[in-house]
Scaffold this active site. Structure first.
Site, PDB file in Angstrom:
ATOM      1  N   ASN A   4      -4.922  -0.158   8.849  1.00  0.00           N
ATOM      2  CA  ASN A   4      -5.990  -0.501   9.469  1.00  0.00           C
ATOM      3  C   ASN A   4      -5.739  -0.694  10.940  1.00  0.00           C
ATOM      4  O   ASN A   4      -5.982  -1.686  11.351  1.00  0.00           O
ATOM      5  CB  ASN A   4      -6.501  -1.938   8.897  1.00  0.00           C
ATOM      6  CG  ASN A   4      -7.172  -1.779   7.603  1.00  0.00           C
ATOM      7  OD1 ASN A   4      -7.828  -0.646   7.027  1.00  0.00           O
ATOM      8  ND2 ASN A   4      -7.262  -2.721   6.606  1.00  0.00           N
TER       9      ASN A   4
ATOM     10  N   SER B 161      -9.097   2.664   1.576  1.00  0.00           N
ATOM     11  CA  SER B 161      -9.581   1.542   1.051  1.00  0.00           C
ATOM     12  C   SER B 161      -9.487   1.569  -0.517  1.00  0.00           C
ATOM     13  O   SER B 161      -9.340   2.512  -1.186  1.00  0.00           O
ATOM     14  CB  SER B 161     -11.148   1.369   1.403  1.00  0.00           C
ATOM     15  OG  SER B 161     -11.568  -0.077   0.466  1.00  0.00           O
TER      16      SER B 161
ATOM     17  N   GLU C  50     -17.680  -5.413   4.201  1.00  0.00           N
ATOM     18  CA  GLU C  50     -16.733  -6.277   3.014  1.00  0.00           C
ATOM     19  C   GLU C  50     -16.926  -7.532   3.085  1.00  0.00           C
ATOM     20  O   GLU C  50     -17.275  -8.458   2.278  1.00  0.00           O
ATOM     21  CB  GLU C  50     -15.587  -5.566   2.907  1.00  0.00           C
ATOM     22  CG  GLU C  50     -14.313  -6.352   2.046  1.00  0.00           C
ATOM     23  CD  GLU C  50     -13.144  -5.818   2.286  1.00  0.00           C
ATOM     24  OE1 GLU C  50     -12.960  -4.545   2.217  1.00  0.00           O
ATOM     25  OE2 GLU C  50     -11.970  -6.422   2.498  1.00  0.00           O
TER      26      GLU C  50
ATOM     27  N   ARG D 279     -15.939 -17.564   7.668  1.00  0.00           N
ATOM     28  CA  ARG D 279     -14.703 -17.663   7.433  1.00  0.00           C
ATOM     29  C   ARG D 279     -14.029 -18.669   8.408  1.00  0.00           C
ATOM     30  O   ARG D 279     -12.886 -19.401   8.191  1.00  0.00           O
ATOM     31  CB  ARG D 279     -13.892 -16.362   7.574  1.00  0.00           C
ATOM     32  CG  ARG D 279     -14.147 -15.391   6.388  1.00  0.00           C
ATOM     33  CD  ARG D 279     -13.262 -14.182   6.219  1.00  0.00           C
ATOM     34  NE  ARG D 279     -13.752 -13.452   5.129  1.00  0.00           N
ATOM     35  CZ  ARG D 279     -12.976 -12.392   4.849  1.00  0.00           C
ATOM     36  NH1 ARG D 279     -11.644 -12.238   5.411  1.00  0.00           N
ATOM     37  NH2 ARG D 279     -13.512 -11.399   3.987  1.00  0.00           N
TER      38      ARG D 279
ATOM     39  N   LYS E  35     -13.545   2.994   8.745  1.00  0.00           N
ATOM     40  CA  LYS E  35     -12.725   1.885   7.812  1.00  0.00           C
ATOM     41  C   LYS E  35     -12.868   0.556   8.504  1.00  0.00           C
ATOM     42  O   LYS E  35     -13.213  -0.395   7.635  1.00  0.00           O
ATOM     43  CB  LYS E  35     -11.192   2.287   7.647  1.00  0.00           C
ATOM     44  CG  LYS E  35     -10.520   1.228   6.960  1.00  0.00           C
ATOM     45  CD  LYS E  35     -10.890   1.310   5.581  1.00  0.00           C
ATOM     46  CE  LYS E  35     -10.447  -0.187   4.671  1.00  0.00           C
ATOM     47  NZ  LYS E  35      -9.102  -0.452   4.736  1.00  0.00           N
TER      48      LYS E  35
ATOM     49  N   GLY F 284      -7.345  -1.368  -1.828  1.00  0.00           N
ATOM     50  CA  GLY F 284      -6.386  -2.462  -2.241  1.00  0.00           C
ATOM     51  C   GLY F 284      -5.110  -1.845  -3.073  1.00  0.00           C
ATOM     52  O   GLY F 284      -5.217  -0.586  -3.121  1.00  0.00           O
TER      53      GLY F 284
ATOM     54  N   MET G 296       0.785  -1.296   0.140  1.00  0.00           N
ATOM     55  CA  MET G 296      -0.117   0.027   0.030  1.00  0.00           C
ATOM     56  C   MET G 296       0.846   1.149  -0.012  1.00  0.00           C
ATOM     57  O   MET G 296       0.562   2.131  -0.855  1.00  0.00           O
ATOM     58  CB  MET G 296      -1.035   0.036   1.270  1.00  0.00           C
ATOM     59  CG  MET G 296      -2.100  -1.046   1.113  1.00  0.00           C
ATOM     60  SD  MET G 296      -3.330  -0.737  -0.191  1.00  0.00           S
ATOM     61  CE  MET G 296      -4.050   0.614   0.563  1.00  0.00           C
TER      62      MET G 296
HETATM   63  N1  LIG Z   1      -3.073  -4.682   1.223  1.00  0.00           N
HETATM   64  C1  LIG Z   1      -4.391  -4.216   1.331  1.00  0.00           C
HETATM   65  O1  LIG Z   1      -5.342  -4.128   0.358  1.00  0.00           O
HETATM   66  C2  LIG Z   1      -4.843  -3.265   2.305  1.00  0.00           C
HETATM   67  C3  LIG Z   1      -4.070  -2.861   3.413  1.00  0.00           C
HETATM   68  N2  LIG Z   1      -4.290  -1.944   4.465  1.00  0.00           N
HETATM   69  C4  LIG Z   1      -3.478  -1.692   5.669  1.00  0.00           C
HETATM   70  O2  LIG Z   1      -2.465  -0.874   5.325  1.00  0.00           O
HETATM   71  C5  LIG Z   1      -1.515  -1.349   6.324  1.00  0.00           C
HETATM   72  C6  LIG Z   1      -0.004  -1.820   5.298  1.00  0.00           C
HETATM   73  O3  LIG Z   1      -0.599  -2.851   4.631  1.00  0.00           O
HETATM   74  P1  LIG Z   1       0.214  -3.617   3.179  1.00  0.00           P
HETATM   75  O4  LIG Z   1       0.868  -2.442   2.607  1.00  0.00           O
HETATM   76  O5  LIG Z   1      -0.709  -4.418   2.585  1.00  0.00           O
HETATM   77  O6  LIG Z   1       1.341  -4.404   4.078  1.00  0.00           O
HETATM   78  P2  LIG Z   1       2.774  -4.836   3.602  1.00  0.00           P
HETATM   79  O7  LIG Z   1       2.989  -6.338   4.483  1.00  0.00           O
HETATM   80  O8  LIG Z   1       2.977  -5.007   2.253  1.00  0.00           O
HETATM   81  O9  LIG Z   1       3.884  -3.585   4.212  1.00  0.00           O
HETATM   82  C7  LIG Z   1       3.979  -3.657   5.779  1.00  0.00           C
HETATM   83  C8  LIG Z   1       4.890  -2.625   5.709  1.00  0.00           C
HETATM   84  O10 LIG Z   1       5.015  -2.295   7.083  1.00  0.00           O
HETATM   85  C9  LIG Z   1       6.399  -2.242   7.529  1.00  0.00           C
HETATM   86  N3  LIG Z   1       6.807  -2.572   8.838  1.00  0.00           N
HETATM   87  C10 LIG Z   1       6.246  -3.722   9.310  1.00  0.00           C
HETATM   88  N4  LIG Z   1       6.647  -3.758  10.759  1.00  0.00           N
HETATM   89  C11 LIG Z   1       7.452  -2.736  10.970  1.00  0.00           C
HETATM   90  C12 LIG Z   1       7.917  -2.031  11.944  1.00  0.00           C
HETATM   91  N5  LIG Z   1       7.959  -2.644  13.195  1.00  0.00           N
HETATM   92  N6  LIG Z   1       8.707  -0.837  11.953  1.00  0.00           N
HETATM   93  C13 LIG Z   1       8.620  -0.225  10.750  1.00  0.00           C
HETATM   94  N7  LIG Z   1       8.007  -0.586   9.634  1.00  0.00           N
HETATM   95  C14 LIG Z   1       7.321  -1.748   9.809  1.00  0.00           C
HETATM   96  C15 LIG Z   1       7.107  -3.252   6.390  1.00  0.00           C
HETATM   97  O11 LIG Z   1       8.704  -3.014   6.363  1.00  0.00           O
HETATM   98  P3  LIG Z   1       9.353  -4.056   5.473  1.00  0.00           P
HETATM   99  O12 LIG Z   1       8.587  -4.890   4.489  1.00  0.00           O
HETATM  100  O13 LIG Z   1      10.619  -3.436   5.161  1.00  0.00           O
HETATM  101  O14 LIG Z   1       9.593  -5.256   6.795  1.00  0.00           O
HETATM  102  C16 LIG Z   1       6.291  -2.755   5.220  1.00  0.00           C
HETATM  103  O15 LIG Z   1       6.934  -1.353   4.608  1.00  0.00           O
HETATM  104  C17 LIG Z   1      -1.908  -2.379   7.224  1.00  0.00           C
HETATM  105  O16 LIG Z   1      -2.379  -1.841   8.235  1.00  0.00           O
HETATM  106  C18 LIG Z   1      -3.106  -3.088   6.306  1.00  0.00           C
HETATM  107  O17 LIG Z   1      -4.130  -3.619   7.132  1.00  0.00           O
HETATM  108  C19 LIG Z   1      -5.432  -1.113   4.158  1.00  0.00           C
HETATM  109  C20 LIG Z   1      -6.088  -0.963   3.021  1.00  0.00           C
HETATM  110  C21 LIG Z   1      -5.912  -2.034   1.909  1.00  0.00           C
HETATM  111  O1  LIG Z   2      -8.575  -3.126   4.052  1.00  0.00           O
HETATM  112  C1  LIG Z   2      -8.538  -3.988   3.305  1.00  0.00           C
HETATM  113  C2  LIG Z   2      -9.506  -3.514   2.097  1.00  0.00           C
HETATM  114  O2  LIG Z   2     -10.294  -2.256   2.262  1.00  0.00           O
HETATM  115  C3  LIG Z   2      -8.220  -5.329   3.258  1.00  0.00           C
HETATM  116  O3  LIG Z   2      -7.652  -5.624   1.851  1.00  0.00           O
HETATM  117  C4  LIG Z   2      -9.037  -6.088   3.478  1.00  0.00           C
HETATM  118  O4  LIG Z   2      -9.676  -5.723   4.743  1.00  0.00           O
HETATM  119  C5  LIG Z   2      -8.319  -7.294   4.027  1.00  0.00           C
HETATM  120  O5  LIG Z   2      -8.937  -7.775   5.194  1.00  0.00           O
HETATM  121  P1  LIG Z   2      -9.070  -9.442   5.563  1.00  0.00           P
HETATM  122  O6  LIG Z   2      -7.454  -9.926   5.286  1.00  0.00           O
HETATM  123  O7  LIG Z   2      -9.307  -9.538   6.987  1.00  0.00           O
HETATM  124  O8  LIG Z   2      -9.972 -10.105   4.759  1.00  0.00           O
END
Ligand SMILES: NC(=O)C1=CN([C@@H]2O[C@H](COP(=O)(O)OP(=O)(O)OC[C@H]3O[C@@H](n4cnc5c(N)ncnc54)[C@H](OP(=O)(O)O)[C@@H]3O)[C@@H](O)[C@H]2O)C=CC1
Ligand SMILES: O=C(CO)[C@H](O)[C@H](O)COP(=O)(O)O
Length: 474
Positions: free
Chosen positions: A105, A131, A192, A290, A185, A133, A17
């Site tokens: 989140n 939101s 969702e 789930r 959210k 993805g 993200m």
């Molecule tokens: N994926 C999705 O569709 C969505 C995700 N979100 C939310 O967004 C957030 C990020 O998700 P996403 O991008 O998918 O996750 P990723 O796993 O792809 O990325 C996580 C990031 O957090 C970093 N990180 C983890 N632990 C630490 C720490 N202790 N200190 C500093 N940095 C840290 C990681 O660094 P490194 O990789 O270098 O270890 C990485 O850059 C989450 O809260 C998720 O729930 C919200 C909406 C949609």
């Molecule tokens: O925040 C999101 C979308 O808006 C995440 O993609 C989604 O909630 C993933 O949730 P889960 O892994 O619990 O299905």
């Protein structure tokens, strides 16, 4: 970016993200500094997407130094301890008036706590729901920011530039104080879960009830997508059903193991709904579905021992099942949104957030995972009656639910008779039936409570008597 210019925005965390959001922000003409605890992440991002307006920084100190004042730092890291750790590390590096945004989140009570922690140091903290993805973050998400209005004003131009856009403007709005954005959210994700489960039940009823294969199902659902049931998740379902496995040529969905994972936002939605005494049985049933799906070994062991009914659908049922399921999907979806909106309304009262439900519907019409055509009449319903007690009694939806309920009952009835589980179709119908029932059987429950535990009860015929007790059976 020229070395002399400061970055206008900082993004920390170059995961799925964070990297997409940084690219989106840079595409809109803002100079962006990025940081990740593993520098390879930044190198990888530059290699894949090299962007002249994105500046990788080797340390958190360098990252902060590259930012123009007031500094705007968006965290896109794993929710929980990682956010606390980042806040701890950033606070000594930032100065009064700077803004930290947590766009993951996060649990809304953590957001309230972190805002207080930052406020004590003169730093703004915004809890920002995002939101859409990876694709949404890259090309236009729906954004739900909560925190102090003055802090929101400092980041508003960036959010309005990068958000998805509909005919009603950018899909971002100020939600409310402290944890309001993250709460909204979280409920978005709860809805969702329920909508995804409804689509899974639709798939199951049609494949097992009518014997439809993935392609035929995709064709049918494509027709639905042109009508009132159209939604992003329906489109995603069609896309998934059409995908072929390159190795076997079979529909890939048929090869995916039937164990659904979860990261926690659905569970939080159910937990907080219990705390606020708001019934959300559709969302709760989707969470249970789930969890039950993840008990694969137990289910496989139980299958030969617990044989279901050996019942065939009649010709008439076969002819009508698809049309019935369409109506059931739409009506049950309305009920799940109604439960989510009711929960937000209750939290808004509890925490004095003054959330505008019509505005939420507006920003969910684009960019987010639960965008759906029904959000247009849903928004109008809350515009006309902001204090509507429940969407199901709105002028826009009550007649539709009334019209679709017979088909919905057929789906629940047929599925139950042949043994196809439809937990969210049936929980949503039971919710509607309970909500529209003036005389529920909880008179018996109250009498039982009084009979075994002297918990008292009220009389219908003598309300002025207040709570009374009877020595039952004497
Ligand atoms: N994926 C999705 O569709 C969505 C995700 N979100 C939310 O967004 C957030 C990020 O998700 P996403 O991008 O998918 O996750 P990723 O796993 O792809 O990325 C996580 C990031 O957090 C970093 N990180 C983890 N632990 C630490 C720490 N202790 N200190 C500093 N940095 C840290 C990681 O660094 P490194 O990789 O270098 O270890 C990485 O850059 C989450 O809260 C998720 O729930 C919200 C909406 C949609
Ligand atoms: O925040 C999101 C979308 O808006 C995440 O993609 C989604 O909630 C993933 O949730 P889960 O892994 O619990 O299905």
């Amino acid at each position: 970016m020229s070395e002399a210019a400061g970055a206008q925005f900082g993004v920390a965390g170059m995961g799925v993200m964070g990297a997409s959001l940084a690219l989106n922000i840079a595409d809109h003409g803002f100079r962006v500094a990025v940081w990740d605890r593993h520098s390879e992440r930044i190198d990888e991002m530059h290699r894949k997407h090299g962007h002249p307006e994105i500046w990788g920084t080797p340390s958190l100190e360098a990252f902060v130094q590259r930012l123009e004042r007031p500094r705007r730092v968006l965290l896109m890291v794993t929710a929980g301890a990682a956010v606390d750790s980042m806040v701890e590390r950033l606070l000594p590096l930032l100065a009064e008036g700077d803004v930290i945004m947590d766009a993951g989140n996060s649990w809304f009570l953590d957001t309230r706590r972190r805002e207080e922690q930052c406020k004590a140091r003169g730093i703004h903290f915004l809890g920002v729901g995002v939101s859409g993805g990876e694709e949404g973050a890259r090309n236009g998400p729906s954004i739900m920011p909560g925190g102090a209005p003055a802090a929101y004003e400092l980041v508003r131009p960036v959010f309005e530039a990068i958000a998805a856009t509909t005919d009603l403007g950018p899909c971002v709005t100020y939600v409310g104080q402290d944890g309001a954005g993250h709460f909204v959210k979280m409920v978005h994700n709860g809805i969702e879960y329920a909508d995804m489960q409804l689509l899974a039940e639709t798939y199951d009823v049609l494949r097992r009830g009518l014997g439809l294969e993935a392609d035929a199902l995709a064709d049918l659902l494509s027709q639905w997508d042109h009508g009132i049931a159209g939604s992003f998740l329906l489109e995603t379902t069609i896309k998934v059903l059409r995908q072929k496995d390159p190795e076997t040529g079979r529909p890939l969905v048929d090869l995916v193991l039937d164990k659904a994972g979860q990261k926690g936002t659905g569970k939080w939605t159910v937990q907080v709904a219990l705390d606020l005494a708001v019934p959300i049985p559709s969302i709760a049933a989707s969470l249970d579905a789930r969890i039950l799906s993840s008990m694969k070994d137990e289910r496989v062991a139980a299958a030969p021992k617990l044989k279901g009914p050996a019942v065939q659908l009649s010709k008439d049922e076969q002819a009508q099942l698809a049309a019935w399921t369409h109506d059931a999907l739409y009506a049950a979806r309305v009920v799940t949104y109604a439960q989510g909106m009711r929960l937000i309304q209750a939290a808004s009262q509890e925490y004095q957030w003054n959330i505008h439900l019509a505005e939420l519907a507006r920003i969910w019409r684009g960019g987010c995972i639960i965008r759906a055509k029904l959000l247009t009449p849903l928004r109008e319903a809350f515009q006309q009656q902001p204090a509507l007690p429940n969407l199901v009694v709105s002028d826009a939806f009550a007649p539709v639910l009334e019209r679709m309920a017979p088909a919905w009952r057929q789906v629940v009835g047929v599925a139950t008779r042949v043994g196809i589980p439809v937990p969210v179709f049936s929980a949503s119908l039971a919710y509607l039936d309970s909500y529209r029932t003036a005389e529920l059987p909880q008179n018996l429950t109250q009498a039982q409570r009084d009979a075994f535990g002297a918990h008292t009860y009220q009389r219908k015929d003598r309300p002025e008597a207040g709570f009374v007790h009877t020595e039952w059976g004497k």
